[in-house]
Design an enzyme around this catalytic site. Structure first.
Site, PDB file in Angstrom:
ATOM      1  CG  ASN A   1      -0.371  -0.193   2.506  1.00  0.00           C
ATOM      2  OD1 ASN A   1       0.618  -0.911   2.641  1.00  0.00           O
ATOM      3  ND2 ASN A   1      -0.942   0.426   3.517  1.00  0.00           N
TER       4      ASN A   1
ATOM      5  CD  GLU B   1       4.139  -0.884  13.351  1.00  0.00           C
ATOM      6  OE1 GLU B   1       2.944  -0.537  13.461  1.00  0.00           O
ATOM      7  OE2 GLU B   1       4.965  -0.730  14.253  1.00  0.00           O
TER       8      GLU B   1
ATOM      9  CB  CYS C   1      -2.907   0.176   8.925  1.00  0.00           C
ATOM     10  SG  CYS C   1      -2.125  -1.197   8.064  1.00  0.00           S
TER      11      CYS C   1
END
Length: 480
Positions: A153, A248, A286
């Site tokens: 991303n 993460e 996220c």
């Protein structure tokens, strides 16, 4: 004929025996073919990284800082070229791709600064009689070579968050970019090759996902830094319990709008930020806004504004300067989002706008009355979909934020400083943003989550701490 991109093995170009295609998410056109390292080449890279541990760790700070400065400078010089490459492989609108390059420039600049000022600490030990004449110096040293596994991303900036801190502390790194988006990382390799970093101190290997477990479990790579899904992240952690693993992972980010955020200007601002940051990377962040939790006193007015501003998001060709929302990374990702929205609607949710798919693109979507048993209520959608929830008061709002397996960041729209501090104390997340959406991230601040959102922190100095350990030197017989 498309040229096959080489990869970077221990700091030099290398070609594999096989290759894979990278296609543009918007129209499926071929962007590039990329060589795949053989097993022997992966072994060579790992062996070189292990051999470089003492060499790289002993390099002077000025050498590492100069290399990082060079990368920042060259990224800035090549901004437009690299931004267009990000758009090609990832599909994010060009204006967001330029922003990503700018953030990566900042990450390398911060790392250069931190490399110069990381001095450790000293402490006198004669505070007790047994320590008379003793003085301690505490410094941090690399844990060893790092395996950095990056997602699709943010194909440049999240690579930067692994590579820059590793270089800053003198830890060799093997970077595995996402298979869908390896090109930005390979360009970063071009720039790293222009520096005088030691041989073996870095590699960029577009390894197939099937080969990742072997790399993860290799004892010569004692640090694993992974950004991606919670499922894969915890599989990694469980498979190597004695390694230092930073994760993460996902989020289900909430934007809370409280009763005191009630003027028309307040609600316009909140709606603008919510609409923008629910959709800005096609929702593939996220910390994209997925849940809007609004006090009943402002809910109806806010809903009207949010829906209008989401409808105003411009979708289309990501190379068009006017486009706000491009495609998802591929059609399968869009089909998954489509199925989750269909699940929510079947269980009683109402679509206020959006709710349709066109190839890899999914229309910016707003849902109301989302039932608790819908997949969207519990999982990370990673698409341009947000849901609206009505609550009564701050306590109920904060409880709704915490009613999630994830805990990455939350945004709270309030003017009350006491409420701000309460949010900081009570919300089960890694970061709280007051007066804005949860999607704000400064690349130097600690970034990470709790619960299923992972362990450890990014943000240059904090990642440097994760990649190193403290070692104490005690000097004896001193007249202090």
């Amino acid at each position: 004929m498309t040229t096959t991109h080489e990869f970077w093995l221990a700091g030099r170009r290398a070609s594999g025996e096989t290759a894979f295609e990278v296609r543009h998410p918007h129209d499926g056109s071929l962007v590039a073919t990329v060589g795949v390292p053989t097993d022997a080449q992966v072994e060579e890279a790992v062996a070189a990284a292990a051999a470089a541990v003492p060499v790289f760790g002993a390099t002077p700070a000025h050498q590492r800082a100069a290399a990082l400065d060079h990368v920042a400078k060259r990224l800035a010089e090549r901004t437009e070229e690299i931004a267009r490459l990000i758009t090609a492989e990832n599909g994010k609108p060009i204006k967001w791709a330029r922003g990503e390059v700018g953030r990566a420039v900042s990450v390398f600049r911060w790392a250069a600064e931190e490399a110069r000022r990381t001095n450790g600490e000293t402490m006198r030990l004669d505070t007790d009689p047994g320590g008379t004449g003793r003085y301690a110096i505490v410094r941090r040293f690399p844990r060893g070579a790092v395996l950095g596994i990056a997602p699709f991303n943010f194909p440049l900036n999240l690579v930067a968050h692994k590579v820059a801190p590793a270089i800053a502390v003198g830890a060799p790194i093997i970077l595995k970019p996402a298979p869908a988006t390896p090109l930005s990382a390979l360009v970063l390799g071009e720039i790293l090759a222009e520096t005088d970093l030691p041989a073996g101190s870095w590699s960029v290997l577009p390894v197939e996902n099937a080969k990742m477990p072997a790399l993860v479990q290799d004892g010569r790579l004692p640090v694993v830094s992974f950004t991606g899904s919670d499922k894969v992240g915890y599989q990694i952690m469980d498979s190597v319990p004695r390694k230092h693993v930073t994760l993460e992972l996902g989020g289900n980010a909430a934007a809370v709008v409280l009763a005191d955020w009630s003027s028309e200007a307040d609600l316009d601002w909140a709606a603008s930020r919510i609409a923008l940051f629910a959709n800005y990377q096609g929702g593939q962040s996220c910390i994209s806004v997925q849940r809007v939790i609004a006090d009943a006193s402002v809910y109806d007015r806010l809903v009207e504004k949010v829906v209008a501003k989401v409808k105003a998001q411009v979708t289309g060709d990501p190379y068009d300067e006017a486009t706000d929302v491009g495609p998802l990374v591929d059609e399968n990702a869009a089909k998954r989002v489509e199925s989750w929205v269909e699940d929510a609607v079947a269980k009683g949710a109402k679509v206020l706008t959006g709710g349709s798919r066109d190839g890899a693109a999914y229309a910016p979507t707003v849902l109301a009355e989302l039932p608790a048993d819908a997949i969207l209520a519990k999982a990370e959608v990673f698409g341009p979909v947000l849901s609206l929830h009505r609550v009564e008061g701050t306590e109920e709002a904060f409880a709704a934020v915490n009613d999630s397996a994830f805990g990455l960041q939350a945004g709270v729209f309030t003017h009350d400083v006491q409420t701000a501090f309460r949010a900081h104390r009570e919300l089960e997340v890694g970061g709280v943003v007051i007066g804005d959406a949860p999607s704000y991230r400064a690349d130097q601040m600690p970034y990470g989550g709790v619960k299923d959102s992972g362990v450890g922190r990014e943000g240059v100095r904090y990642a440097m701490d994760d990649f190193t350990f403290e070692k104490v030197l005690v000097l004896t017989g001193l007249d202090l």
